[in-house]
Enzyme design. Structure first.
Site, mmCIF file in Angstrom:
data_model
loop_
_atom_site.group_PDB
_atom_site.id
_atom_site.type_symbol
_atom_site.label_atom_id
_atom_site.label_comp_id
_atom_site.label_asym_id
_atom_site.label_seq_id
_atom_site.Cartn_x
_atom_site.Cartn_y
_atom_site.Cartn_z
ATOM 1 N N PHE A 241 -81.280 87.672 -40.331
ATOM 2 C CA PHE A 241 -81.447 88.106 -41.730
ATOM 3 C C PHE A 241 -82.532 89.175 -41.883
ATOM 4 O O PHE A 241 -83.096 89.352 -42.957
ATOM 5 C CB PHE A 241 -81.761 86.911 -42.641
ATOM 6 C CG PHE A 241 -80.945 85.696 -42.354
ATOM 7 C CD1 PHE A 241 -79.569 85.704 -42.533
ATOM 8 C CD2 PHE A 241 -81.532 84.546 -41.865
ATOM 9 C CE1 PHE A 241 -78.807 84.591 -42.250
ATOM 10 C CE2 PHE A 241 -80.772 83.424 -41.567
ATOM 11 C CZ PHE A 241 -79.408 83.443 -41.767
ATOM 12 N N ARG A 641 -62.782 98.992 -46.051
ATOM 13 C CA ARG A 641 -61.803 98.279 -45.234
ATOM 14 C C ARG A 641 -62.427 97.021 -44.631
ATOM 15 O O ARG A 641 -63.551 97.039 -44.131
ATOM 16 C CB ARG A 641 -61.291 99.169 -44.102
ATOM 17 C CG ARG A 641 -60.165 98.515 -43.282
ATOM 18 C CD ARG A 641 -59.866 99.294 -42.019
ATOM 19 N NE ARG A 641 -59.390 100.635 -42.304
ATOM 20 C CZ ARG A 641 -58.119 100.947 -42.557
ATOM 21 N NH1 ARG A 641 -57.207 99.998 -42.584
ATOM 22 N NH2 ARG A 641 -57.776 102.202 -42.783
ATOM 23 N N LYS A 646 -61.447 86.675 -41.840
ATOM 24 C CA LYS A 646 -62.113 85.380 -41.651
ATOM 25 C C LYS A 646 -63.624 85.551 -41.539
ATOM 26 O O LYS A 646 -64.393 84.883 -42.244
ATOM 27 C CB LYS A 646 -61.575 84.688 -40.396
ATOM 28 C CG LYS A 646 -62.179 83.313 -40.150
ATOM 29 C CD LYS A 646 -61.726 82.720 -38.820
ATOM 30 C CE LYS A 646 -60.253 82.403 -38.824
ATOM 31 N NZ LYS A 646 -59.836 81.690 -37.582
ATOM 32 N N THR A 647 -64.076 86.442 -40.650
ATOM 33 C CA THR A 647 -65.526 86.615 -40.480
ATOM 34 C C THR A 647 -66.147 87.299 -41.691
ATOM 35 O O THR A 647 -67.308 87.047 -42.026
ATOM 36 C CB THR A 647 -65.833 87.418 -39.203
ATOM 37 O OG1 THR A 647 -65.159 88.685 -39.249
ATOM 38 C CG2 THR A 647 -65.387 86.653 -37.965
ATOM 39 N N GLN A 651 -69.324 85.894 -43.871
ATOM 40 C CA GLN A 651 -70.528 86.665 -44.166
ATOM 41 C C GLN A 651 -70.819 86.690 -45.667
ATOM 42 O O GLN A 651 -71.968 86.538 -46.097
ATOM 43 C CB GLN A 651 -70.359 88.097 -43.660
ATOM 44 C CG GLN A 651 -70.656 88.270 -42.191
ATOM 45 C CD GLN A 651 -72.137 88.139 -41.905
ATOM 46 O OE1 GLN A 651 -72.935 88.992 -42.240
ATOM 47 N NE2 GLN A 651 -72.514 87.036 -41.283
ATOM 48 N N GLY A 716 -72.554 92.682 -45.070
ATOM 49 C CA GLY A 716 -73.475 91.594 -44.784
ATOM 50 C C GLY A 716 -74.510 91.360 -45.862
ATOM 51 O O GLY A 716 -74.966 90.229 -46.051
ATOM 52 N N GLU A 717 -74.904 92.425 -46.589
ATOM 53 C CA GLU A 717 -76.024 92.288 -47.518
ATOM 54 C C GLU A 717 -75.636 92.366 -48.989
ATOM 55 O O GLU A 717 -76.335 91.819 -49.840
ATOM 56 C CB GLU A 717 -77.071 93.347 -47.189
ATOM 57 C CG GLU A 717 -77.644 93.135 -45.797
ATOM 58 C CD GLU A 717 -78.685 94.164 -45.403
ATOM 59 O OE1 GLU A 717 -79.870 93.907 -45.658
ATOM 60 O OE2 GLU A 717 -78.314 95.199 -44.838
#
Length: 750
Positions: A241, A641, A646-647, A651, A716-717
């Protein structure tokens, strides 16, 4: 595409599920010793006495290293964007090469022993005395001493369009509000750990790091050895993180202890030591003022912040960035100020700046909507900009209103009673809140090599990092689709500074960064294979142009005519063919940095690139106790895109959970007299557990950004931004109470 956009299982999933994946503290070495740190108990001062006599007498102790006997190291490099590896400097302190103490918790000694228990027991027996010096440690008390933050090449701290204060004063409707957010700390499932071994002047280091290349460069400087003599290995990281982006004291001191003892040494920080030696997110004080016409058009938007850094280092946060880009206010003013404390330098934490800045901005927009009698989504829609509000740059991609529209329909927003405290279910007051999510899109520089073998397998070598987000899986999917080979034909090597460097895993930039180099390498590779085919007698590709040939089905084809990669290579007498992007030479490094800065500055002049989204929250608040429970969540995101559905969903859910923790629980408590963190453990620092989190639904528009590699924006953020505001807005809707100071604990609602 066969694999991109599909919910492909993680390529490292079996390794992690079976325990075969090795982390930094799990690599075996013969004659391994263990280290423990001794922490300063004053915020500022000089060491006048260290007595390690009892510690040295502890059975199993190998060495006690202090500033009195530690070998000299080179000072840490000063951070500069002209040498990106210097950005991994965590502080300017020459650890164990000085008797000065700069923060409460600074390591003042390292104990090395045959066992972990012996090292930690002996560390408690080291006696340290200090001459204390005046220290500035109380963030709230220093607000009046804040100084304006300077603009830099990479970020802007101050921006103005028109006279926002005058427009605010003249506005028929306005809000002018103050918000505070506390400092918070990273609590990765894997605490920081390092295993170090010296063979002469060659250092091998297993470290929980988000950046093997920068860590290698830093250690080479500190120990005055060539970069090629240092190898940093980090194939798996158990969460980070941002907390594992920089080179913190534990990493340097483990390498130092290994050098002093001549043995492999392992340091596994306790949870308390993580708080004492690894920086967290800055606290903040923010002002948001918005002026508007009766119809909702914003005439003024003012956003200012005060945050902190340490006197010996610290990362500034782009707290007001969200206000530069979110709303089409006629006049706009953003200002950021800093206070400098005698404290552990703060650092990057998921969505640094935007996470806490969005709490203040999106809460204020909600308050303004109530004052105007408008639905909060409608107010946002009426102020949605066609171009970037500050400078008029075009948005490369922005489907924020689509996110709100889809989310409102699915969440049942139209069924929400407009007035607060109108919905009750037994003892629970029920409320719904919404907020916008935002995070800029970044792309850095990555070197990469690609090898295609005659058996049809492909090897990608790139020093990127895998911290649980599924990057290795995504890169495998992209490689397989681009070259037209089966997924199981692709092998990825990563997480090692001996591989071509890929910079840091941060800023939601890693996938886009590596993808850009991967696509370039794939093009070079297929060009090379086609060149072989054209030269080889009997090839069905002879006489054709490269642009007429595509990679698919494990080879190169023009319509139905073609041949497999293996056939082309075998016919040409080759076992393999390689392609390379970037170089690890000194000239190659300089060229890469110039290329990065040139592209960064050119893109910044042309485009405003960002991920965005809409966060929908439902809460239940106990009318008698003030207990808050998040009962439903939906996040809808425009993140370009999506490589792996799934991942990506994992996230996004993770970021939302982190935001819920920030909203309702997390708070690093600092003694304003001593500067010591008083809740440096997971028993007293509260994070969400399973019982605190409802089922979280996430949706992605999956619309590629044409200015980014393969349309990837990064996700991710962005998912942590807007979350705290959505919770606060839902709490207001449930109770009629506005909470502007995080976290929203029950005492603030009673």
């Amino acid at each position: 595409m066969t694999y991109v956009g599909k919910p492909v299982d993680r390529v490292d999933g079996t390794l992690k599920a079976t325990g075969a994946a090795r982390y930094a503290a799990e690599f075996p070495y013969p004659d391994l010793a263990y280290a423990a740190l001794v922490h300063a108990t004053v915020a500022r001062g000089r060491i006048t006495r260290i007595d390690a006599g009892l510690a040295r007498k502890t059975p199993g102790v190998v060495a006690v290293i202090t500033h009195l006997n530690a070998p000299a190291m080179k000072p840490p490099p000063k951070p500069t964007p002209m040498d990106l590896s210097t950005m991994a400097t965590s502080s300017s302190v020459s650890l164990l090469n000085t008797d000065e103490v700069h923060w409460n918790g600074q390591p003042v000694a390292v104990v090395v022993a045959e066992t972990l228990d012996a090292a930690r027991e002996a560390a408690h027996l080291v006696e340290v005395e200090y001459t204390e010096l005046p220290a500035t440690v109380d963030f709230a008390a220093e607000e009046a001493n804040a100084r304006p933050q300077k603009n830099t090449l990479l970020s802007s701290a101050n921006t103005q369009k028109g006279d926002a204060e005058a427009a605010l004063a003249a506005a028929p409707f306005s809000v002018d509000l103050r918000y505070t957010t506390p400092g918070v700390n990273h609590n990765a499932i894997e605490p920081h750990s390092t295993t170090a071994y010296w063979d002469g002047d060659q250092l091998v280091l297993h470290d929980a790091t988000q950046n093997t290349t920068w860590a290698r460069d830093q250690l080479a400087i500190r120990f005055d050895v060539p970069k090629k003599n240092v190898r940093v290995i980090s194939p798996f990281v158990g969460g980070a993180f941002g907390g594992k982006s920089l080179v913190w004291p534990g990493t340097v001191l483990t390498a130092l202890a290994a050098k002093v003892t001549g043995r492999p040494v392992r340091l596994m920080l306790t949870r308390e030591s993580v708080y004492r030696t690894v920086g967290g997110r800055t606290p903040s004080i923010q002002r948001v003022a918005i002026g508007a016409e009766a119809g909702g058009s914003m005439t003024a938007l003012i956003h200012s912040s005060v945050s902190r850094v340490g006197k010996v280092g610290g990362w500034t946060e782009q707290i007001t960035t969200v206000s530069r880009h979110m709303y089409d206010a006629a006049a706009l003013q953003v200002r950021q100020s800093l206070v400098r404390l005698d404290a552990l330098p703060n650092t990057i934490m998921r969505a640094p700046g935007e996470s806490i800045g969005s709490f203040a901005l999106e809460s204020s927009v909600d308050e303004l909507a109530y004052q105007l009698g408008l639905d909060p989504i409608e107010l946002r829609a009426r102020n949605e900009p066609a171009r970037n509000p500050v400078d008029g740059k075009a948005f490369s991609h922005r489907l924020l209103l689509d996110c709100f529209e889809q989310g409102a329909k699915e969440f049942g927003w139209a069924e929400r009673a407009p007035q607060p405290r109108a919905t009750r279910d037994g003892r629970w007051l029920v409320g719904m809140g919404v907020a916008a999510a935002y995070h800029p899109a970044w792309q850095f520089q990555a070197n990469l090599t690609l090898r295609l073998s005659a058996d049809g397998t492909v090897l990608v070598r790139c020093g990127f990092h895998e911290m649980g987000m599924g990057t290795a899986t995504a890169i495998s999917q992209i490689t397989a689709d681009t070259l037209g080979v089966p997924l199981d034909a692709v092998t990825i090597e990563y997480g090692d500074s001996d591989l071509p460097g890929a910079g840091t895993a941060g800023a939601s930039a890693q996938t886009a960064t590596v993808t850009a180099s991967l696509l370039d390498a794939c093009e070079k590779l297929t060009d090379g294979v086609f060149a072989l085919a054209r030269k080889t007698p009997g090839s069905p590709l002879r006489g054709h142009r490269r642009q007429d040939v595509t990679a698919r089905d494990g080879g190169l084809y023009r319509d139905s005519r073609g041949e497999s990669y293996g056939e082309i290579l075998r016919r040409a007498g080759r076992e393999s063919i390689d392609a390379q992007v970037g170089s690890e030479t000194r000239l190659g490094e300089l060229t890469g940095q110039v290329r990065f800065m040139s592209k960064f500055l050119m893109d910044r002049r042309r485009w405003m690139k960002a991920a965005c989204g809409a966060q929908f929250c439902e809460v239940r608040v106990d009318a008698e106790t003030g207990e808050v429970r998040v009962s439903r969540w939906l996040g809808v995101f425009d993140v370009g895109r999506v490589i792996n559905t799934k991942t990506a969903a994992s996230q996004l859910r993770g970021g939302i959970i982190m935001g819920i923790g920030m909203a309702l629980a997390e708070e690093t408590l600092v003694d304003p007299r001593t500067g010591r963190i008083v809740n440096a453990s997971l028993s007293e620092y509260h994070v969400p557990v399973h019982a605190d989190i409802p089922t979280i639904e996430v949706r992605c528009l999956d619309d590629p950004d044409p200015t980014m590699p393969l349309g990837v924006v990064g996700l991710g953020e962005v998912s942590v931004t807007g979350v705290a505001a959505a919770v606060a807005n839902a709490v207001h809707h449930a109770t009629g109470r506005r909470i502007r100071d995080l976290p929203i604990t029950l005492d603030k609602l009673l």
